[in-house]
Design a protein around this motif. Structure first.
Motif, PDB file in Angstrom:
ATOM      1  N   ALA A 404      43.901  27.237  45.806  1.00 30.43           N
ATOM      2  CA  ALA A 404      44.203  28.627  46.152  1.00 30.43           C
ATOM      3  C   ALA A 404      45.013  29.302  45.051  1.00 30.43           C
ATOM      4  O   ALA A 404      44.786  30.471  44.726  1.00 30.43           O
ATOM      5  N   CYS A 407      42.926  30.117  41.856  1.00 32.08           N
ATOM      6  CA  CYS A 407      41.981  31.221  42.061  1.00 32.08           C
ATOM      7  C   CYS A 407      42.696  32.523  42.374  1.00 32.08           C
ATOM      8  O   CYS A 407      42.112  33.422  42.998  1.00 32.08           O
ATOM      9  N   TYR A 412      42.230  37.939  43.085  1.00 35.93           N
ATOM     10  CA  TYR A 412      41.615  36.698  43.534  1.00 35.93           C
ATOM     11  C   TYR A 412      40.391  36.453  42.644  1.00 35.93           C
ATOM     12  O   TYR A 412      39.780  37.397  42.135  1.00 35.93           O
ATOM     13  N   GLN A 430      40.275  33.695  50.632  1.00 36.53           N
ATOM     14  CA  GLN A 430      41.479  33.520  49.825  1.00 36.53           C
ATOM     15  C   GLN A 430      42.637  34.350  50.372  1.00 36.53           C
ATOM     16  O   GLN A 430      43.791  33.905  50.379  1.00 36.53           O
TER      17      GLN A 430
END
Length: 622
Positions: A404, A407, A412, A430
């Motif tokens: 997470a 990214c 995001y 996300q």
């Protein structure tokens, strides 16, 4: 694109921390009036070609200030230094109608007497990442008030092109759009150009383009608006030292001292030799490489970055395996000028687990003084936790959180290595992970804003934004409604939700134009992507459709979006619209006439599949 991280999804079931929002105290004049500061460029520089440019200004102060706030932006990117200290990187990615500027208080880095404000600005031109929108090469710095106006960018700033840079294009046999590497000839680099002692008498006066304009103002009559400036809604990215942890191999007869690369250890590379060193971070990371070296005039140092090694590209296999594997990845190349204490760090971060150092010396030996990374990413603070006796689950949670974080930078991203693009479909997952595990809603709101900003005249959003190549996946507009609805449940800013509901109406109006009398969608144009499925009936992520262009799978997504939009209208918008949506919802739930399997036993296989799927849709809702 479209990757669903199982480990990341597991994280979404952790406890939600109290969310908070981001606010900046900005002088209203900065947001409402033309800036006294000018956008600058280097005379004779290509407006849109590849180039790295240096700007500097000497500022003399009678005393060290207690506050000194400035606003900075550039196209494509900048690094800002105050008295040789790196202070700010940016601007956060956006589009020309929403071009971000950062706000920084630099008082702690200033002193009584002479100070140097310096900026490295670069335009990657045709080699820029797909996610990088651009107008032309430019740099701007504006003092927050009259007190700070001494630093405003204008023709009193000095500038020069850094001729030590050239692009090193990376060509992969897959969809790669994350930008080029760098070729650096250190002999052409201005030394200590950020220093107060640097002699800039031969530098040019910076060329003024036009004044900075906040988004609230129109541009001058007869000219383009250029960059429409808005304050960045996210904080600066985290930067922290991250040493590589494992030496895999060293070829070319070189002796690697014990402790390298975990500890700072000098490595001697003899003259007229060629060596290759393979290092392992042991996990994927986003980091700026820091390579320190001395001597070795004319030596070529190539740094390559890979998320895995390959037996045969593009099959990745077990990412822990290195024996008899091939290294394939983005690269930077540096040519030493023979002096001591040289340093290479890339303009933008690199994504890697494995790093390969290849060094070819000429008539002089070379010393590698140190090599490590500087991790970067959105400054999330993990506030959620889980307790379990299952160690495998604990590892999955750790891997998921690292995924997470990798990214998530200024946007995001579907993946940091190959694309760095913010797709709505990926971004929704996300965003949920961010909210559940940190309570920090700033990047979530930024993603919702950018999707909303991408809306086309027809009503749908682009599938990804920022991106200089428009891509249309209409189903992702439906998932945008889901993303906004998620925020309405877990975020804290209800006024923000209210401000976005108009966009959900435009999206549903677009789809309404492709609904038939029974509510079913038919022949919606562009890429009607649902997910990557390894099945011959799925074509490039698009599910099966009937012969007449209908699809229960698409109807299911439309039904879901109407349900969420109705809830948004009931709570934050216009209840009368929610009532209209409920009529469409009811219509989509009703099976077609004579829809039982026995009464349709003579219909075509395609018709049976559609009828069956439509009934599954109804069962799914209840």
């Amino acid at each position: 694109m479209g990757k669903k991280y199982i480990a990341g999804i597991l994280l979404a079931f952790l406890v939600l921390s109290a969310p908070f929002s981001f606010a900046q105290n900005i002088n209203p004049d900065i947001l409402q009036k033309r800036w006294p500061a000018f956008w600058l460029t280097v005379p004779d520089a290509s407006p849109d070609g590849y180039g790295v440019y240096l700007f500097r200004k000497t500022v003399e102060l009678n005393a060290k200030p207690t506050t000194f706030t400035i606003h900075i932006s550039a196209d494509n990117r900048y690094k800002l230094f105050v008295n040789e200290k790196l202070i700010s990187l940016g601007p956060a990615r956006g589009d020309l109608s929403h071009w971000n500027f950062e706000t920084v208080d630099i008082a702690n880095y200033l002193k009584a007497g002479k100070n140097i404000i310096a900026a490295q600005v670069w335009n990657e031109g045709e080699y820029k990442p797909e996610a990088q929108i651009s107008f032309r090469t430019g740099f701007i710095l504006q003092g927050a008030t009259a007190m700070e106006s001494i630093v405003n960018t204008n023709s009193t700033w000095k500038c020069a092109r850094d001729k030590s840079y050239a692009p090193l294009q990376f060509k992969a046999r897959t969809y790669y759009v994350a930008g080029a590497g760098e070729i650096r000839n250190m002999a052409n680099q201005p030394k200590l150009w950020q220093s107060i002692n640097f002699d800039d008498k031969n530098w040019q006066k910076a060329q003024q383009i036009f004044n900075g304009l906040p988004k609230t103002l129109l541009g001058p009559f007869g000219t383009t608006n250029g960059w429409m400036l808005v304050p960045s809604g996210i904080p600066q990215m985290e930067l922290k030292e991250e040493r590589l942890t494992k030496l895999i191999s060293a070829e070319g007869g070189i002796k690697i001292p014990k402790g390298f690369p975990v500890q700072k250890t000098a490595i001697s590379v003899p003259a007229n030799s060629s060596v290759t060193i393979l290092l392992d971070q042991t996990h994927l990371t986003n980091a700026y490489p820091n390579l320190f070296y001395s001597g070795g005039k004319g030596a070529a140092l190539t740094v390559r970055y890979a998320e895995t090694l390959f037996a045969k590209f593009p099959v990745k296999g077990n990412r822990n395996e290195t024996k008899e594997m091939q290294f394939f990845g983005r690269a930077d190349s540096v040519i030493s000028d023979g002096t001591t204490e040289q340093k290479f760090t890339s303009l933008t971060y690199r994504t890697y687990r494995y790093v390969q150092l290849k060094i070819a010396t000429q008539t002089q030996p070379l010393i590698i003084n140190d090599f490590y990374g500087t991790f970067t990413g959105y400054p999330f603070e993990l506030k959620a936790s889980a307790t379990t006796s299952n160690e495998e689950i604990n590892k999955i949670l750790n891997i998921g959180w690292r995924t997470a974080r990798l990214c998530a930078t200024e946007t995001y991203m579907d993946c940091p290595y190959y694309e760095q693009l913010q797709y709505i479909g990926d971004g929704r997952i996300q965003a949920l992970i961010s909210l559940y595990n940190t309570g920090d809603d700033r990047l979530v709101k930024n993603a919702i804003n950018q999707a909303d900003f991408s809306r086309q005249p027809e009503g749908v959003t682009l599938s990804r934004h920022p991106s200089y190549t428009p891509q249309y996946i209409p189903t992702f507009s439906l998932w945008y409604i889901g993303m906004l609805h998620d925020y309405s449940r877990y975020g804290s800013d209800t006024e923000f939700v209210k401000s976005k509901i108009g966009g959900t109406r435009q999206i549903l109006d677009y789809f309404k134009s492709y609904q038939q009398a029974d509510g079913s969608l038919k022949n919606v144009p562009q890429w009607m992507f649902t997910d990557w499925v390894d099945n011959k009936e799925w074509k490039f992520g698009t599910g099966p459709m009937s012969a007449n262009g209908t699809s229960a799978m698409l109807d299911l997504q439309l039904l879901w979006a109407y349900q969420l939009a109705a809830d948004l209208e009931t709570k934050f918008g216009t209840p009368a619209l929610a009532e209209q949506y409920e009529k469409t919802i009811t219509q989509l739930k009703i099976p077609s006439p004579k829809s039982t399997w026995t009464k349709r036993k003579n219909c075509s296989p395609t018709g049976k599949k559609k009828m069956f799927s439509r009934n599954i849709l109804i069962l799914w809702r209840y």
